[in-house]
Motif scaffolding. Structure first.
Motif, PDB file in Angstrom:
ATOM      1  N   ILE A  58       0.841  -1.197   0.000  1.00 53.49           N
ATOM      2  CA  ILE A  58       0.000   0.000   0.000  1.00 53.49           C
ATOM      3  C   ILE A  58       0.881   1.255   0.000  1.00 53.49           C
ATOM      4  O   ILE A  58       0.607   2.221  -0.710  1.00 53.49           O
ATOM      5  CB  ILE A  58      -0.950   0.002   1.223  1.00 53.49           C
ATOM      6  CG1 ILE A  58      -1.884  -1.210   1.184  1.00 53.49           C
ATOM      7  CG2 ILE A  58      -1.764   1.295   1.264  1.00 53.49           C
ATOM      8  CD1 ILE A  58      -2.676  -1.419   2.474  1.00 53.49           C
ATOM      9  N   ALA A  59       1.959   1.213   0.778  1.00 54.00           N
ATOM     10  CA  ALA A  59       2.848   2.382   0.856  1.00 54.00           C
ATOM     11  C   ALA A  59       3.506   2.650  -0.498  1.00 54.00           C
ATOM     12  O   ALA A  59       3.673   3.806  -0.910  1.00 54.00           O
ATOM     13  CB  ALA A  59       3.901   2.169   1.941  1.00 54.00           C
TER      14      ALA A  59
ATOM     15  N   ALA B  29      -5.172   2.146  -8.171  1.00 49.62           N
ATOM     16  CA  ALA B  29      -4.470   1.814  -6.920  1.00 49.62           C
ATOM     17  C   ALA B  29      -4.197   0.312  -6.841  1.00 49.62           C
ATOM     18  O   ALA B  29      -3.103  -0.128  -6.467  1.00 49.62           O
ATOM     19  CB  ALA B  29      -5.292   2.283  -5.721  1.00 49.62           C
ATOM     20  N   ARG B  30      -5.205  -0.473  -7.234  1.00 49.13           N
ATOM     21  CA  ARG B  30      -5.029  -1.944  -7.179  1.00 49.13           C
ATOM     22  C   ARG B  30      -4.005  -2.442  -8.202  1.00 49.13           C
ATOM     23  O   ARG B  30      -3.293  -3.416  -7.957  1.00 49.13           O
ATOM     24  CB  ARG B  30      -6.375  -2.635  -7.428  1.00 49.13           C
ATOM     25  CG  ARG B  30      -7.331  -2.480  -6.255  1.00 49.13           C
ATOM     26  CD  ARG B  30      -8.636  -3.223  -6.496  1.00 49.13           C
ATOM     27  NE  ARG B  30      -9.597  -2.919  -5.435  1.00 49.13           N
ATOM     28  CZ  ARG B  30     -10.908  -3.075  -5.534  1.00 49.13           C
ATOM     29  NH1 ARG B  30     -11.436  -3.552  -6.658  1.00 49.13           N
ATOM     30  NH2 ARG B  30     -11.703  -2.782  -4.516  1.00 49.13           N
ATOM     31  N   LEU B  31      -3.941  -1.786  -9.339  1.00 52.54           N
ATOM     32  CA  LEU B  31      -3.021  -2.246 -10.388  1.00 52.54           C
ATOM     33  C   LEU B  31      -1.560  -2.034  -9.975  1.00 52.54           C
ATOM     34  O   LEU B  31      -0.677  -2.789 -10.415  1.00 52.54           O
ATOM     35  CB  LEU B  31      -3.337  -1.537 -11.707  1.00 52.54           C
ATOM     36  CG  LEU B  31      -4.620  -2.060 -12.379  1.00 52.54           C
ATOM     37  CD1 LEU B  31      -5.116  -1.070 -13.429  1.00 52.54           C
ATOM     38  CD2 LEU B  31      -4.382  -3.435 -12.998  1.00 52.54           C
ATOM     39  N   ILE B  32      -1.302  -1.021  -9.164  1.00 47.83           N
ATOM     40  CA  ILE B  32       0.070  -0.843  -8.668  1.00 47.83           C
ATOM     41  C   ILE B  32       0.436  -2.008  -7.747  1.00 47.83           C
ATOM     42  O   ILE B  32       1.550  -2.547  -7.804  1.00 47.83           O
ATOM     43  CB  ILE B  32       0.220   0.511  -7.939  1.00 47.83           C
ATOM     44  CG1 ILE B  32       0.074   1.682  -8.919  1.00 47.83           C
ATOM     45  CG2 ILE B  32       1.575   0.598  -7.210  1.00 47.83           C
ATOM     46  CD1 ILE B  32       1.059   1.692 -10.074  1.00 47.83           C
ATOM     47  N   PRO B  48      -7.027 -10.970   3.392  1.00 48.57           N
ATOM     48  CA  PRO B  48      -7.553 -10.741   4.750  1.00 48.57           C
ATOM     49  C   PRO B  48      -6.795  -9.632   5.488  1.00 48.57           C
ATOM     50  O   PRO B  48      -7.393  -8.848   6.212  1.00 48.57           O
ATOM     51  CB  PRO B  48      -7.342 -12.095   5.440  1.00 48.57           C
ATOM     52  CG  PRO B  48      -7.282 -13.093   4.331  1.00 48.57           C
ATOM     53  CD  PRO B  48      -6.647 -12.378   3.177  1.00 48.57           C
ATOM     54  N   ALA B  49      -5.495  -9.566   5.286  1.00 43.33           N
ATOM     55  CA  ALA B  49      -4.725  -8.521   5.960  1.00 43.33           C
ATOM     56  C   ALA B  49      -5.237  -7.140   5.573  1.00 43.33           C
ATOM     57  O   ALA B  49      -5.329  -6.236   6.413  1.00 43.33           O
ATOM     58  CB  ALA B  49      -3.235  -8.657   5.620  1.00 43.33           C
ATOM     59  N   TYR B  50      -5.579  -6.984   4.287  1.00 46.17           N
ATOM     60  CA  TYR B  50      -6.119  -5.703   3.840  1.00 46.17           C
ATOM     61  C   TYR B  50      -7.461  -5.426   4.495  1.00 46.17           C
ATOM     62  O   TYR B  50      -7.712  -4.355   5.021  1.00 46.17           O
ATOM     63  CB  TYR B  50      -6.370  -5.710   2.317  1.00 46.17           C
ATOM     64  CG  TYR B  50      -5.183  -5.444   1.493  1.00 46.17           C
ATOM     65  CD1 TYR B  50      -4.278  -6.456   1.221  1.00 46.17           C
ATOM     66  CD2 TYR B  50      -4.955  -4.185   0.962  1.00 46.17           C
ATOM     67  CE1 TYR B  50      -3.171  -6.212   0.440  1.00 46.17           C
ATOM     68  CE2 TYR B  50      -3.842  -3.930   0.191  1.00 46.17           C
ATOM     69  CZ  TYR B  50      -2.952  -4.949  -0.075  1.00 46.17           C
ATOM     70  OH  TYR B  50      -1.859  -4.703  -0.848  1.00 46.17           O
ATOM     71  N   GLN B  62      -6.380   6.253   1.837  1.00 41.21           N
ATOM     72  CA  GLN B  62      -5.485   7.396   1.590  1.00 41.21           C
ATOM     73  C   GLN B  62      -4.938   7.344   0.160  1.00 41.21           C
ATOM     74  O   GLN B  62      -4.867   8.361  -0.537  1.00 41.21           O
ATOM     75  CB  GLN B  62      -4.335   7.372   2.615  1.00 41.21           C
ATOM     76  CG  GLN B  62      -3.331   8.499   2.467  1.00 41.21           C
ATOM     77  CD  GLN B  62      -3.945   9.868   2.689  1.00 41.21           C
ATOM     78  OE1 GLN B  62      -4.783  10.039   3.544  1.00 41.21           O
ATOM     79  NE2 GLN B  62      -3.532  10.852   1.896  1.00 41.21           N
ATOM     80  N   THR B  63      -4.568   6.150  -0.278  1.00 44.85           N
ATOM     81  CA  THR B  63      -4.033   6.012  -1.630  1.00 44.85           C
ATOM     82  C   THR B  63      -5.099   6.313  -2.678  1.00 44.85           C
ATOM     83  O   THR B  63      -4.845   7.033  -3.658  1.00 44.85           O
ATOM     84  CB  THR B  63      -3.472   4.587  -1.831  1.00 44.85           C
ATOM     85  OG1 THR B  63      -2.467   4.370  -0.838  1.00 44.85           O
ATOM     86  CG2 THR B  63      -2.856   4.430  -3.211  1.00 44.85           C
TER      87      THR B  63
END
Lengths: 79, 79, 79, 79, 79, 79
Positions: A58-59, B29-32, B48-50, B62-63
């Motif tokens: 994410i960062a 954002a997801r493609l990065i 799950p972490a997300y 934020q992104t």
């Protein structure tokens, strides 16, 4: 810490398309990491940390978004 | 790390509506994340972490907000 | 992950007042969390983490500030 | 989570001076925290965490800086 | 939490040079910390945490960068 | 904490090329670290933390991206 690395590929923010602008954003973000950690071996060793830790993914995305904002403005948003 | 992934869907920041612009921000954002972690299996494992860690949910937000700022400017805020 | 959620209420960034613009920023930030974690039950379970952890409260504030910057520009700052 | 809280004091981003604009930025940042954690008791309990943890002090500063950027633009930088 | 502290030195974002603008950015960032933690003793006690923790040094830099962006725009980039 | 350090090399944001602008962004980011931690010995001691911790490498990149956005705007994106 060598500054010899080319930090802006082609020394220009202007690209033909949004896609190329996005790729430039990714490259510019990576080049900052390269001059901060010049050892290719060290960077290679850290790659799993980048790619397997969601917080870091994410960062990375946040940094690319910031670089892309500049590149998009430079290109007048390819309007 | 393959750059073959299309990073800007339709190769354009221009959308018809704010809603479509927002969806584009989410996709970009997801493609990065996708090019940083190309393995679909690994990404699935990290989901799950997300989705269950509030700090990461906020960081994703934020992104997306940063990507959306660029897209909104590109579209002259759909005024 | 459903994209059916409306991400931009009223499909517009234009609001009558700064106050309404600010509320829109809050809503848009929350809607990104909603599509990233579609389970209402899971989101409810995480609420204390948001509301009782100062670091997360600040992070929420940062995201809202970024969304609001875009909305304020869209409205020419309600000048 | 009540939305009754006034999120933009005076419902305006326009201020007479940079100093007043900066105070508005601080207030707007705090009001987001207030609507995310509506309990005054809980917020009071968390205050030491804000004020005694350097990382959080810096994060508060980052949020205020972002809010101020918007307010300063709204006021044409009080030029 | 006293608001008596002057948050914008000279109550102006306008400076003669980029160097002075940068110094103003540093000061404005520090003044937010000062009103969030008004005790000089506490701030002094926290100073090592700022100055000896790389993550915090970088975070301070990020905040200064954001403040400077506003000040630079206010001064039309001293062009 | 000495303010004697020159924070903006050449006291100007104007550069001939994007490459030079990028180098200026890197330098300006480092100079903030220098005034926050004036001891060269301490900074040297912290260097491994910067260069070997992926999270910090990314954070450095985020700060440089923000500085560069300002410098690029100052130079009208070298269009």
């Amino acid at each position: 810490m060598t500054e010899q690395v080319q930090l802006v590929p082609n020394n220009s923010l202007i690209t033909k398309t949004p896609e190329e602008g996005r790729q430039l954003a990714v490259k510019m973000a990576r080049l900052i990491i390269k001059i901060t950690q010049p050892s290719a071996e060290m960077r290679e060793k850290m790659r799993p940390a980048y790619a397997e830790d969601p917080a870091m993914l994410i960062a990375v995305g946040q940094t690319v978004a910031t670089e892309f904002a500049t590149i998009a403005a430079a290109n007048n948003y390819w309007r």
